[in-house]
Write a protein that holds these residues in place. Structure first.
Motif, PDB file in Angstrom:
ATOM      1  N   ALA A 168     -10.681   8.703   3.141  1.00 24.55           N
ATOM      2  CA  ALA A 168     -12.068   8.281   3.361  1.00 24.55           C
ATOM      3  C   ALA A 168     -12.739   9.060   4.487  1.00 24.55           C
ATOM      4  CB  ALA A 168     -12.112   6.786   3.669  1.00 24.55           C
ATOM      5  N   ILE A 226     -15.066   0.423   3.951  1.00 25.72           N
ATOM      6  CA  ILE A 226     -14.899   1.765   3.371  1.00 25.72           C
ATOM      7  C   ILE A 226     -13.424   1.994   3.029  1.00 25.72           C
ATOM      8  CG2 ILE A 226     -14.933   4.242   3.914  1.00 25.72           C
ATOM      9  CD1 ILE A 226     -17.506   3.734   5.502  1.00 25.72           C
ATOM     10  N   LEU A 227     -12.540   1.594   3.914  1.00 25.37           N
ATOM     11  CA  LEU A 227     -11.105   1.798   3.658  1.00 25.37           C
ATOM     12  C   LEU A 227     -10.610   0.961   2.485  1.00 25.37           C
ATOM     13  CD1 LEU A 227     -11.114   3.490   6.182  1.00 25.37           C
ATOM     14  CD2 LEU A 227      -9.147   2.227   7.036  1.00 25.37           C
ATOM     15  N   LEU A 228     -11.012  -0.314   2.448  1.00 22.74           N
ATOM     16  CA  LEU A 228     -10.572  -1.169   1.339  1.00 22.74           C
ATOM     17  C   LEU A 228     -11.161  -0.683   0.016  1.00 22.74           C
ATOM     18  CD1 LEU A 228     -10.781  -4.632   3.124  1.00 22.74           C
ATOM     19  CD2 LEU A 228      -8.711  -3.669   2.103  1.00 22.74           C
ATOM     20  N   PHE A 252      -6.047  -3.268  11.240  1.00 16.75           N
ATOM     21  CA  PHE A 252      -6.417  -3.222   9.827  1.00 16.75           C
ATOM     22  C   PHE A 252      -5.204  -3.514   8.941  1.00 16.75           C
ATOM     23  CE2 PHE A 252     -10.354  -0.218  10.298  1.00 16.75           C
ATOM     24  CZ  PHE A 252     -11.122  -1.294  10.706  1.00 16.75           C
ATOM     25  N   LEU A 292      -5.824  -8.097   0.666  1.00 18.42           N
ATOM     26  CA  LEU A 292      -5.313  -7.576  -0.614  1.00 18.42           C
ATOM     27  C   LEU A 292      -4.561  -8.655  -1.386  1.00 18.42           C
ATOM     28  CD1 LEU A 292      -4.235  -4.014   0.538  1.00 18.42           C
ATOM     29  CD2 LEU A 292      -6.158  -4.596  -0.943  1.00 18.42           C
ATOM     30  N   VAL A 323     -12.182   8.955   7.783  1.00 15.55           N
ATOM     31  CA  VAL A 323     -12.506   8.105   8.927  1.00 15.55           C
ATOM     32  C   VAL A 323     -11.341   8.206   9.908  1.00 15.55           C
ATOM     33  CG1 VAL A 323     -12.956   5.765   9.748  1.00 15.55           C
ATOM     34  CG2 VAL A 323     -13.838   6.459   7.518  1.00 15.55           C
ATOM     35  N   VAL A 346      -5.117   6.061   3.780  1.00 12.71           N
ATOM     36  CA  VAL A 346      -6.397   5.736   3.142  1.00 12.71           C
ATOM     37  C   VAL A 346      -7.554   6.224   4.024  1.00 12.71           C
ATOM     38  CG1 VAL A 346      -7.859   3.857   2.328  1.00 12.71           C
ATOM     39  CG2 VAL A 346      -5.404   3.789   1.908  1.00 12.71           C
ATOM     40  N   ALA A 347      -7.402   6.079   5.320  1.00  8.92           N
ATOM     41  CA  ALA A 347      -8.451   6.532   6.241  1.00  8.92           C
ATOM     42  C   ALA A 347      -8.655   8.041   6.135  1.00  8.92           C
ATOM     43  CB  ALA A 347      -8.105   6.129   7.672  1.00  8.92           C
ATOM     44  N   MET A 393       0.843  -1.185   0.000  1.00  8.00           N
ATOM     45  CA  MET A 393       0.000   0.000   0.000  1.00  8.00           C
ATOM     46  C   MET A 393       0.883   1.241   0.000  1.00  8.00           C
ATOM     47  SD  MET A 393      -3.079   0.473   2.681  1.00  8.00           S
ATOM     48  CE  MET A 393      -4.670  -0.058   2.154  1.00  8.00           C
ATOM     49  N   PHE A 426      -7.187 -10.439  -3.150  1.00 10.60           N
ATOM     50  CA  PHE A 426      -7.685  -9.660  -4.295  1.00 10.60           C
ATOM     51  C   PHE A 426      -6.702  -9.700  -5.473  1.00 10.60           C
ATOM     52  CE2 PHE A 426     -10.408  -6.480  -1.595  1.00 10.60           C
ATOM     53  CZ  PHE A 426     -11.288  -7.511  -1.303  1.00 10.60           C
ATOM     54  N   PHE A 428      -5.371  -6.331   6.198  1.00  5.07           N
ATOM     55  CA  PHE A 428      -5.364  -5.922   4.788  1.00  5.07           C
ATOM     56  C   PHE A 428      -4.305  -6.682   3.991  1.00  5.07           C
ATOM     57  CE2 PHE A 428      -7.419  -1.431   5.325  1.00  5.07           C
ATOM     58  CZ  PHE A 428      -8.543  -2.033   5.876  1.00  5.07           C
ATOM     59  N   LYS A 448     -15.981   0.286   8.695  1.00  6.08           N
ATOM     60  CA  LYS A 448     -14.732   1.024   8.456  1.00  6.08           C
ATOM     61  C   LYS A 448     -13.795   0.229   7.553  1.00  6.08           C
ATOM     62  CE  LYS A 448     -14.825   3.351  12.934  1.00  6.08           C
ATOM     63  NZ  LYS A 448     -14.308   3.307  14.314  1.00  6.08           N
ATOM     64  N   ARG A 449     -13.686  -1.077   7.825  1.00  2.47           N
ATOM     65  CA  ARG A 449     -12.795  -1.926   7.039  1.00  2.47           C
ATOM     66  C   ARG A 449     -13.189  -1.871   5.563  1.00  2.47           C
ATOM     67  NH1 ARG A 449     -11.784  -5.930  10.666  1.00  2.47           N
ATOM     68  NH2 ARG A 449     -13.887  -6.713  10.415  1.00  2.47           N
ATOM     69  N   LEU A 502      -9.124   6.964  12.974  1.00  5.93           N
ATOM     70  CA  LEU A 502      -8.855   5.643  13.539  1.00  5.93           C
ATOM     71  C   LEU A 502      -7.976   5.789  14.766  1.00  5.93           C
ATOM     72  CD1 LEU A 502      -7.735   3.565  10.385  1.00  5.93           C
ATOM     73  CD2 LEU A 502     -10.002   3.585  11.440  1.00  5.93           C
TER      74      LEU A 502
END
Lengths: 101, 427
Positions: A27, B312-314, A39, A47, A29, A23-24, A1, A50, A43, B309-310, A31
């Motif tokens: 967005a 939205i972040l991803l 997270f 990821l 948000v 990223v937060a 990332m 993905f 992730f 939250k998880r 944390l």
């Protein structure tokens, strides 16, 4: 990332809490530290999973999608009172929001 | 099973009376708490909307009332539909009346539990990646995810618009089909609704007659599933063969990428949809210290739970510069690939059958620390959402005393075919 725009390299095996925070921020948000490191850990696995999309062939998409249009006519909608009813704060007939900068 | 308040199937219990007559007169309906009800709070299972009272009804709620149904409450759910256990609800977990100590599935777990326990005759849920079919399977009831565009989403609080549909849950296939008839059909307020289904008859297709039906069996959806689940579904397929159905193996190679495609698309759409929750027009205020970015970030920290939250972040990550092509665009390719595979399968089969869930209901708390493990359990349900197809889950029996659901997927607007096949399983 990675923070750097345009970097689409193999970054998903290296997620640290700082990158989660970046990223937060995007967005909007907030944390706490514990969430950010939890997270980051999760992730990595998600990821990596993905990343298997890499092997997907390019496929012709269905071309039969069409826009749905309607006449731009005035209809009855919510009253100002109804629209404001769920707002945490209002000033006179307006929503009260935080300052822009 | 007797009514039991300790199930926690409802976030809010409130009666909303419908008109005096109609096809649902005298029937009670639980409505998932992400479907707007005028004057009755609609929380989406989130602290963010704990006090939110919609000023209007969702189209499906208007149709329920016009059909004579009585709404008996707003059903518990995973927060904003993000979960498969109903454990991410801000209002606490819901018990599974069909398997005590286990989760009821999700995200429409309250809807399924209410029907399973007889606290409502029928229920509405919403299905973005399996959220009607999964709890139907885990609670041993019937649930239908309609073809995309059959049912209006007006008044449904959006999670991932391109994937989700409101769908019915009921103790029987016929009951679910009848509720679908009431809510289906075009709506001026949802431009994605289609004219198909305007005067549909679904309930009369529940005649159990599968003579001459070709049931496709996608091998990929049986591989890796729990042995007891597979045995139960295979026994149900044997029974269909005895009734004159033919089964053929089909292969859907794209399905192997369906879960990752689903989560990339759903999380990306969620990151955009949930941007509206900034604590100004509704929801928890982030206060007035600092600038609006600080305030919005605080509102969302306080209002959203961990799974929201998880995602939205991803989703933000998957759409961000440099990653859009790697994740989002590839996921759209995978979606088209899945659609193509289904098209081919329906050249030989009338419906496709598989276990709804590859496993029996989870124990409470089993997957909470490992989100990826829970995501993988959606393998059999997400393909129908990616391909916009109708799907139904019907109880097929038990393994070790735990409910097993059988899923049928049909071609677009082939609701009658899946209703007919499912009715043969429940006979």
């Amino acid at each position: 990332m990675s923070d750097s725009d345009g970097d689409s390299g193999d970054a998903s095996d290296a997620v640290d809490p700082g990158e989660v925070r970046h990223v937060a921020d995007l967005a909007r948000v907030a944390l706490d530290d514990e969430e950010a490191s939890q997270f980051a850990e999760q992730f990595v696995d998600i990821l990596a999973y993905f990343d298997s999309l890499d092997g997907v062939p390019e496929v012709d998409r269905e071309a039969d999608l069409a826009n749905v249009m309607r006449a731009d006519e005035v209809h009855e909608g919510l009253s100002q009172g109804e629209a404001l009813r769920n707002a945490p704060e209002t000033v006179e007939d307006y929503f009260e929001g935080p300052r822009v900068s | 099973m007797s009514a039991d308040a300790s199930l926690n199937a409802f976030v809010t219990r409130e009666r909303i009376e419908g008109s005096d007559d109609g096809p649902l007169a005298g029937r009670t309906v639980a409505v998932k708490d992400n479907i707007s009800t005028e004057g009755v709070r609609t929380t989406c299972g989130s602290a963010m909307l704990a006090d939110y009272v919609p000023p209007y009804d969702a189209t499906v709620v208007e149709r329920l009332k016009a059909a004579g149904a009585t709404v008996v409450g707003k059903a518990n759910m995973d927060e904003f539909g993000m979960g498969s256990t109903t454990e991410t609800s801000h209002f606490g977990a819901t018990e599974n009346p069909a398997a005590p100590g286990r989760v009821p599935g999700g995200s429409s777990g309250g809807s399924a539990a209410a029907v399973a326990a007889g606290e409502a005759d029928l229920a509405l849920g919403s299905d973005t990646g399996g959220s009607v079919r999964n709890p139907a399977a885990f609670c041993s009831v019937v649930g239908i995810k309609p073809t995309y565009g059959l049912v209006s989403r007006y008044g449904l609080v959006a999670y991932a618009n391109s994937l989700e549909q409101i769908g019915p849950l009921a103790p029987t296939v016929r009951g679910a089909a009848r509720l679908l008839e009431v809510i289906a059909g075009p709506d001026d307020r949802d431009a994605t609704t289609r004219s198909g289904g305007a005067d549909a008859d679904y309930a009369d297709a529940a005649d159990g007659d599968v003579e001459g039906t070709t049931v496709g069996v996608p091998t990929e959806l049986f591989e890796g599933a729990d042995e007891g689940v597979v045995d139960t579904v295979e026994a149900a397929l044997d029974d269909l063969r005895d009734r004159g159905a033919e089964t053929v193996e089909v292969s859907l190679p794209s399905i192997e990428r369906a879960v990752e495609a689903y989560y990339v698309i759903a999380m990306s759409e969620a990151s955009s949809n949930l941007a509206r929750f900034d604590g100004v027009r509704y929801g928890i205020s982030g206060g007035y210290e600092g600038d609006w970015n600080d305030s919005f970030a605080r509102a969302r920290e306080a209002g959203f739970g961990e799974e929201v939250k998880r995602r939205i972040l991803l989703g933000t990550y998957a759409l961000s510069a440099g990653y859009h092509d790697k994740y989002y665009k590839k996921a759209q390719d995978a979606r088209a690939w899945v659609q193509q595979d289904f098209d081919e399968a329906f050249e030989t089969a009338d419906v496709l059958a598989s276990p709804t869930m590859p496993v029996p209901p989870f124990e409470r708390g089993e997957g909470l620390d490992d989100p990826l493990k829970l995501y993988l359990a959606d393998a059999n349900t997400v393909p129908a959402n990616l391909a916009n197809l109708p799907a139904i889950s019907v109880p097929a029996g038990e393994t070790d005393g735990l409910p097993v659901g059988l899923q049928f997927v049909g071609p677009a607007f082939g609701e009658r075919a899946i209703v007919r096949a499912a009715s043969a399983v429940e006979d």
